[in-house]
Every structure is written in structure tokens, then in C-alpha cells.
Design an enzyme around this catalytic site. Structure first.
Site, PDB file in Angstrom:
ATOM      1  N   GLY A  57      38.481  47.543  36.860  1.00 10.84           N
ATOM      2  CA  GLY A  57      39.531  47.612  35.854  1.00 10.84           C
ATOM      3  C   GLY A  57      39.115  46.864  34.602  1.00 10.84           C
TER       4      GLY A  57
ATOM      5  N   GLN B 208      39.864  42.431  26.825  1.00 12.80           N
ATOM      6  CA  GLN B 208      38.544  42.056  27.343  1.00 12.80           C
ATOM      7  C   GLN B 208      37.418  42.624  26.499  1.00 12.80           C
ATOM      8  OE1 GLN B 208      39.701  43.245  31.603  1.00 12.80           O
ATOM      9  NE2 GLN B 208      38.151  41.651  31.869  1.00 12.80           N
TER      10      GLN B 208
ATOM     11  N   CYS C 277      36.775  39.013  37.808  1.00 13.37           N
ATOM     12  CA  CYS C 277      37.121  39.567  36.505  1.00 13.37           C
ATOM     13  C   CYS C 277      35.855  39.679  35.673  1.00 13.37           C
ATOM     14  CB  CYS C 277      38.129  38.634  35.836  1.00 13.37           C
ATOM     15  SG  CYS C 277      38.669  39.185  34.223  1.00 13.37           S
ATOM     16  N   LEU C 278      35.700  40.790  34.963  1.00 13.93           N
ATOM     17  CA  LEU C 278      34.495  40.954  34.141  1.00 13.93           C
ATOM     18  C   LEU C 278      34.425  39.896  33.039  1.00 13.93           C
ATOM     19  CD1 LEU C 278      34.268  44.855  33.765  1.00 13.93           C
ATOM     20  CD2 LEU C 278      32.936  43.364  35.262  1.00 13.93           C
TER      21      LEU C 278
ATOM     22  N   HIS D  96      46.754  42.435  37.871  1.00 14.80           N
ATOM     23  CA  HIS D  96      45.663  41.699  37.217  1.00 14.80           C
ATOM     24  C   HIS D  96      45.446  42.220  35.788  1.00 14.80           C
ATOM     25  CE1 HIS D  96      41.466  39.814  37.330  1.00 14.80           C
ATOM     26  NE2 HIS D  96      41.419  40.600  36.269  1.00 14.80           N
ATOM     27  N   GLU D  97      45.388  43.540  35.653  1.00  5.65           N
ATOM     28  CA  GLU D  97      45.109  44.125  34.337  1.00  5.65           C
ATOM     29  C   GLU D  97      46.288  43.943  33.377  1.00  5.65           C
ATOM     30  OE1 GLU D  97      42.162  44.704  33.716  1.00  5.65           O
ATOM     31  OE2 GLU D  97      41.441  44.836  35.773  1.00  5.65           O
TER      32      GLU D  97
ATOM     33  N   HIS E  50      46.339  40.619  31.780  1.00  5.28           N
ATOM     34  CA  HIS E  50      45.444  40.497  30.621  1.00  5.28           C
ATOM     35  C   HIS E  50      46.193  40.806  29.318  1.00  5.28           C
ATOM     36  CE1 HIS E  50      41.443  39.604  32.089  1.00  5.28           C
ATOM     37  NE2 HIS E  50      41.451  40.592  32.958  1.00  5.28           N
TER      38      HIS E  50
HETATM   39 NI    NI Z   1      40.170  40.821  34.583  1.00  9.05          NI
END
Ligand code: NI
Length: 171
Positions: free
Chosen positions: A45, A50, A92-93, A135-136, A139
């Protein structure tokens, strides 16, 4: 379109995203680029913040059947949530190389969003997808999974992160 993944401590990750007013070519290009980045980095995701943008855009792909089945969410909103998802590790990226236990996710969510054709869609899930959605969508509110770990784990994380990055002179 050139976009790069923003890493923990970048202030953009703390911004609240704004509604997309019109789904134009730019938005479509952003979604396509976000998917490319997600696949390239082997994430499941990615939210617009991000990649340094403050619009309510999220892409998710759990590759349920071993092939790409992306979900693109524009202006997603959680309408309902219930239950407690069991404690589990998230990554997380934007926090590369780190996984941590999160315990305050809901079991089930109902999310409303627009697809790229501006059609309203609803996802209702109490599977792992529920956690990924939470989670997304976090963000988009400037919240990272780190913030949802216990106080002790957060302290540990900060120490670890500092150590990892001071080695490379990135503090
Ligand atoms: Ni993340």
C-alpha cells in the site's frame, strides 16, 4: 511523473491530506506512478503523502491471487469500524527496515471512496485488508504506525532508528 518515497522524519508525512476536487489527468498520472512505486518497492500500500503530495489518494494491492489486483482510492473515508484486530506487526515504505507490533487496529471497516472514474465504491472487510486500509488512511491524517505502538516500543524504535541512520550520517 517523477515521485520518490518520503522517509520518516520528513514533515510531509505529518500533514493532513486534502480532498481531491477533480479527477483530472494529473490525478490519474499520480495514481499510476504510485502503483509503479508500490510494485517496485514490493509494498502492499502507498498513500500520496508518502510520495510528497497532500491529496487524499491511496493505492493498495495485496495480490490475492498472486497477480496484481490494485485498488485505487480517491478521497477514502472510514464510515464504520468495529472490533479489535489481534496484535500484529506492521511495516511501512516510509519506515524502511523496521517492523513493529501494533495493537489498536479495528477488526472490521467499511470504507467509502471514489475510483478513477469518479464512481463511488464501498469496501467492507474484516480481513487483513482492513488493517492495510487503516494504515493507509492514517497516512492521510499524518499518522504513522509507529504512533500506534506502545510507548516503550516507540522509545525503542527511536533509538534503533537513530542508530541505523547515524551510521550513514543521515540523522
Ligand atoms: Ni505506510
Amino acid at each position: 511523473m517523477e515521485l520518490e518515497v518520503k522517509i520518516y522524519n520528513d514533515p510531509i508525512l505529518r500533514k493532513k491530506a486534502k480532498d481531491v476536487k477533480e479527477i483530472d489527468d494529473r490525478i490519474i498520472k499520480i495514481l499510476d506512478t504510485m502503483k509503479d512505486i508500490m510494485y517496485q518497492k514490493q509494498g502492499i500500500g502507498l498513500a500520496a503523502e508518502q510520495v510528497g503530495l497532500t491529496e487524499k489518494l491511496v493505492v493498495i494491492d495485496l495480490r490475492p491471487n498472486g497477480k496484481n489486483e490494485p485498488i485505487e482510492l480517491i478521497n477514502p473515508v472510514i464510515l464504520e469500524s468495529e472490533g479489535v484486530y489481534e496484535e500484529h506487526e506492521e511495516g511501512c515504505l516510509s519506515v524502511p527496515g523496521y517492523y513493529g507490533s501494533v495493537k489498536d487496529r479495528k477488526q472490521g471497516v467499511k470504507v467509502r471512496y471514489l475510483d478513477r472514474d469518479a464512481n463511488e465504491q464501498i469496501i467492507e472487510t474484516d480481513d487483513f485488508l482492513s488493517v492495510v486500509l487503516q494504515h493507509e488512511l492514517d497516512h492521510l491524517n499524518g499518522v504513522l504506525f509507529i504512533d500506534r505502538m506502545s510507548y516503550a516500543r516507540r522509545i525503542m524504535f527511536k533509538k534503533q532508528w537513530k542508530k541505523m541512520h547515524s551510521k550513514r550520517g543521515e540523522v
